[in-house]
Design a protein around this motif. Structure first.
Motif, PDB file in Angstrom:
ATOM      1  N   LEU A   1      68.395  40.748 102.561  1.00  0.00           N
ATOM      2  CA  LEU A   1      69.220  40.738 103.937  1.00  0.00           C
ATOM      3  C   LEU A   1      68.761  41.369 105.109  1.00  0.00           C
ATOM      4  CD1 LEU A   1      70.833  44.062 101.625  1.00  0.00           C
ATOM      5  CD2 LEU A   1      71.350  41.567 102.984  1.00  0.00           C
ATOM      6  N   PHE A   2      68.212  40.830 106.653  1.00  0.00           N
ATOM      7  CA  PHE A   2      67.853  40.985 107.536  1.00  0.00           C
ATOM      8  C   PHE A   2      67.417  42.449 107.335  1.00  0.00           C
ATOM      9  CE2 PHE A   2      69.754  36.351 107.713  1.00  0.00           C
ATOM     10  CZ  PHE A   2      68.558  35.942 108.282  1.00  0.00           C
TER      11      PHE A   2
ATOM     12  N   VAL B   1      76.164  44.570 105.309  1.00  0.00           N
ATOM     13  CA  VAL B   1      75.387  42.887 105.116  1.00  0.00           C
ATOM     14  C   VAL B   1      74.707  43.268 106.968  1.00  0.00           C
ATOM     15  CG1 VAL B   1      75.024  40.909 104.643  1.00  0.00           C
ATOM     16  CG2 VAL B   1      76.184  41.967 103.908  1.00  0.00           C
ATOM     17  N   ASN B   2      75.498  43.237 107.402  1.00  0.00           N
ATOM     18  CA  ASN B   2      74.638  42.453 109.101  1.00  0.00           C
ATOM     19  C   ASN B   2      74.415  43.698 109.681  1.00  0.00           C
ATOM     20  OD1 ASN B   2      75.469  42.473 111.829  1.00  0.00           O
ATOM     21  ND2 ASN B   2      76.529  40.939 111.152  1.00  0.00           N
ATOM     22  N   TRP B   3      72.901  43.327 109.873  1.00  0.00           N
ATOM     23  CA  TRP B   3      71.903  44.246 111.144  1.00  0.00           C
ATOM     24  C   TRP B   3      72.495  44.753 112.220  1.00  0.00           C
ATOM     25  CZ3 TRP B   3      67.924  47.361 110.776  1.00  0.00           C
ATOM     26  CH2 TRP B   3      67.265  47.803 111.735  1.00  0.00           C
TER      27      TRP B   3
ATOM     28  N   GLY C   1      77.597  55.367  99.687  1.00  0.00           N
ATOM     29  CA  GLY C   1      78.778  54.292  98.931  1.00  0.00           C
ATOM     30  C   GLY C   1      78.027  53.466  98.935  1.00  0.00           C
ATOM     31  N   GLY C   2      78.232  51.962 100.089  1.00  0.00           N
ATOM     32  CA  GLY C   2      77.371  50.401  99.390  1.00  0.00           C
ATOM     33  C   GLY C   2      75.722  50.828 100.884  1.00  0.00           C
ATOM     34  N   ALA C   3      75.575  52.487 100.740  1.00  0.00           N
ATOM     35  CA  ALA C   3      73.951  52.874 101.426  1.00  0.00           C
ATOM     36  C   ALA C   3      73.806  52.019 102.769  1.00  0.00           C
ATOM     37  CB  ALA C   3      73.143  52.364 100.500  1.00  0.00           C
TER      38      ALA C   3
ATOM     39  N   TYR D   1      74.787  47.033  98.119  1.00  0.00           N
ATOM     40  CA  TYR D   1      73.930  45.938  98.685  1.00  0.00           C
ATOM     41  C   TYR D   1      72.653  46.363  99.414  1.00  0.00           C
ATOM     42  CZ  TYR D   1      77.630  45.717 101.385  1.00  0.00           C
ATOM     43  OH  TYR D   1      78.723  45.581 102.499  1.00  0.00           O
ATOM     44  N   ASN D   2      72.877  47.707  99.888  1.00  0.00           N
ATOM     45  CA  ASN D   2      71.881  48.034 101.092  1.00  0.00           C
ATOM     46  C   ASN D   2      70.870  48.604 100.256  1.00  0.00           C
ATOM     47  OD1 ASN D   2      72.176  47.680 103.921  1.00  0.00           O
ATOM     48  ND2 ASN D   2      74.493  48.370 102.881  1.00  0.00           N
TER      49      ASN D   2
END
Length: 477
Positions: free
Chosen positions: A29-30, A223-225, A261-263, A319-320
């Motif tokens: 991840l960026f 996912v997107n920075w 959740g996804g952090a 994923y984060n």
């Protein structure tokens, strides 16, 4: 300001590059190559800024003027946040039992995702018009992300968006916010599976670099920075709203409680910490407790995804966490690559002791049951005549527990969604839902989506859909 993958295989990418990216080509991840550190003079100056102005200041630190000139950046953010229903954009409710709630749900879809997504939509439109480009956005959602992503780009000519939602695992209102959209650039799939399961074909598509390039494929998940970047601002705003007033430049600590959740949201809080904001973070999860186990025991391993009342947090593969571990590891990309390879191979890992210690210094954690959620919703209503959504109740539960133990330092609880989106949970708490007219109108609209069965090849369906979108676009041109 340039960006690097958490796994070190991609470096030196500019803001426009990461804005239009999903996962990095090496699977990471960026993140910014360096985190700006703010001194007390700057933090003191920022105390009096509105939420909208804080977003501008934060974004300007990560978006160089050669990418978006400051005057243009200010205009994009003004336009993005101009549609929110409350004049403060994110007001703070100060309730009994010293409960302070940052209401982040006054946007179009009644969820905090509107805050960052509306800005990201404007950034995308800015570059697409400038370069006469088209992109395909591919998004997986556990509830609120999909509707906010759709709302931010619906009708924009240079963007098509394809959203996968877990059918029957969102609330009816969440589904309808996605499936009642009629714009031709919006494509919605309801899949027979969990949000973790629908992420798998999306990851595979983003792992195919040739396919990504050919179809200008990108993501506006966290996912997107750029999503994470915008969210940094509400940690500053929550801090300044809830910190005790000081006549000098001393900045007292404030605890910020983050339903997780996804952090992606708490990742933004970790970055705010690194920037010098004196906040103590608490990640509060439901019974899908991988983050709680990781913080408490260093046990970053998958479990079975359980259905809970806080459905948008029904995630077992956040994923984060990779970004958070990268920050805890002091940007050691080689270490993160090694750990994530082990995680992907074994579906779990035990954090090295030194990394676990660093993570514990960044945040605390708590896991909350469905019964805890219902009791908290009832307590907040009885004390304040204020309805909380189940995700907001997750944060408020932690506060009430600390308050009842007389451990009541300054604290700000993030409220990510309106209770109006979770009427069934309000009813289960024995209370009467409050339904805004725009939510009520959703129930009368026709729906439009494609259903994917468990046995369908979801990856192949998505590939064929994206091919068809681009073929149709070329035909129109």
């Amino acid at each position: 300001m340039q960006y690097t993958s958490t796994r070190g295989g991609v470096v030196g990418v500019d803001f426009e590059g990461v804005l239009f990216a999903g996962f990095a080509a090496d699977g990471g991840l960026f993140m910014p190559e360096h985190i700006p550190k703010l001194n007390n003079v700057t933090l003191t100056t920022w105390r009096s800024l509105s939420y909208k102005d804080l977003v501008k200041e934060v974004c300007a630190l990560f978006i160089p003027p050669e990418a978006i000139p400051r005057s243009d950046l200010n205009g994009l953010i003004d336009k993005a946040l101009g549609r929110f229903r409350h004049k403060d954009v994110v007001p703070v409710s100060r309730l009994k039992s010293d409960l302070s709630v940052l209401e982040m749900w006054h946007g179009a879809t009644h969820a905090f995702k509107d805050l960052a997504m509306s800005c990201v939509g404007q950034f995308l439109d800015y570059f697409l018009k400038k370069n006469n480009r088209h992109v395909n956005i591919l998004v997986g959602t556990s509830g609120d992300t999909g509707s906010a992503a759709i709302e931010s780009v619906r009708g924009i000519p240079n963007i098509d968006i394809t959203v996968l939602l877990p059918h029957g695992r969102c609330t009816e209102i969440q589904e309808r916010q996605m499936t009642t959209v009629i714009e031709d650039n919006v494509h919605v799939y309801a899949v027979d599976g969990t949000s973790d399961e629908l992420d798998e074909p999306i990851k595979k598509l983003f792992g195919d670099t040739e396919f990504v390039k050919r179809h200008n494929l990108m993501s506006t998940n966290s996912v997107n920075w750029a999503r994470v970047m915008v969210q940094i601002a509400h940690f500053f705003y929550g801090y300044f709203q809830c910190a005790p007033s000081q006549d000098n430049e001393l900045l007292p600590p404030v605890e910020i409680v983050v339903p997780t959740g996804g952090a992606g949201n708490i990742t933004a809080g970790c970055i705010a910490q690194k920037m010098g904001l004196p906040i103590q973070l608490v990640a509060v999860v439901n019974s899908n407790d991988i983050i709680h186990r990781t913080v408490q025991k260093g046990d970053f391993s998958l479990g079975n995804t359980e259905r809970t009342l806080a459905s948008a947090m029904d995630i077992q593969e956040p994923y984060n966490m990779e970004r958070i571990l990268w920050l805890a590891a002091d940007s050691d990309s080689l270490k993160i690559k090694e750990l994530m390879n082990e995680f992907n191979e074994k579906k779990g890992l035990n954090l090295p002791p030194e990394l676990h210690i660093q993570l514990l210094q960044m945040m605390k954690s708590c896991s909350v049951t469905d019964d805890d959620i219902l009791q908290t919703i009832r307590r907040c209503w009885e004390e304040n005549r204020c309805l909380l959504c189940p995700h907001s109740a997750v944060a408020a539960f932690y506060h009430y527990r600390q308050f009842d133990l007389n451990q009541n330092l300054p604290r700000c609880c993030l409220a990510p969604a309106s209770a109006a989106k979770f009427q069934d949970v309000t009813l289960r708490a024995g209370l009467i839902p409050e339904v805004p007219p725009e939510i009520e109108a959703l129930m009368k609209k026709e729906t439009r989506c494609t259903y994917l069965k468990k046995q369908d090849n979801w990856e192949r369906v998505l590939r064929e859909k994206l091919e068809a979108i681009d073929q149709k676009r070329k035909g129109n041109i």
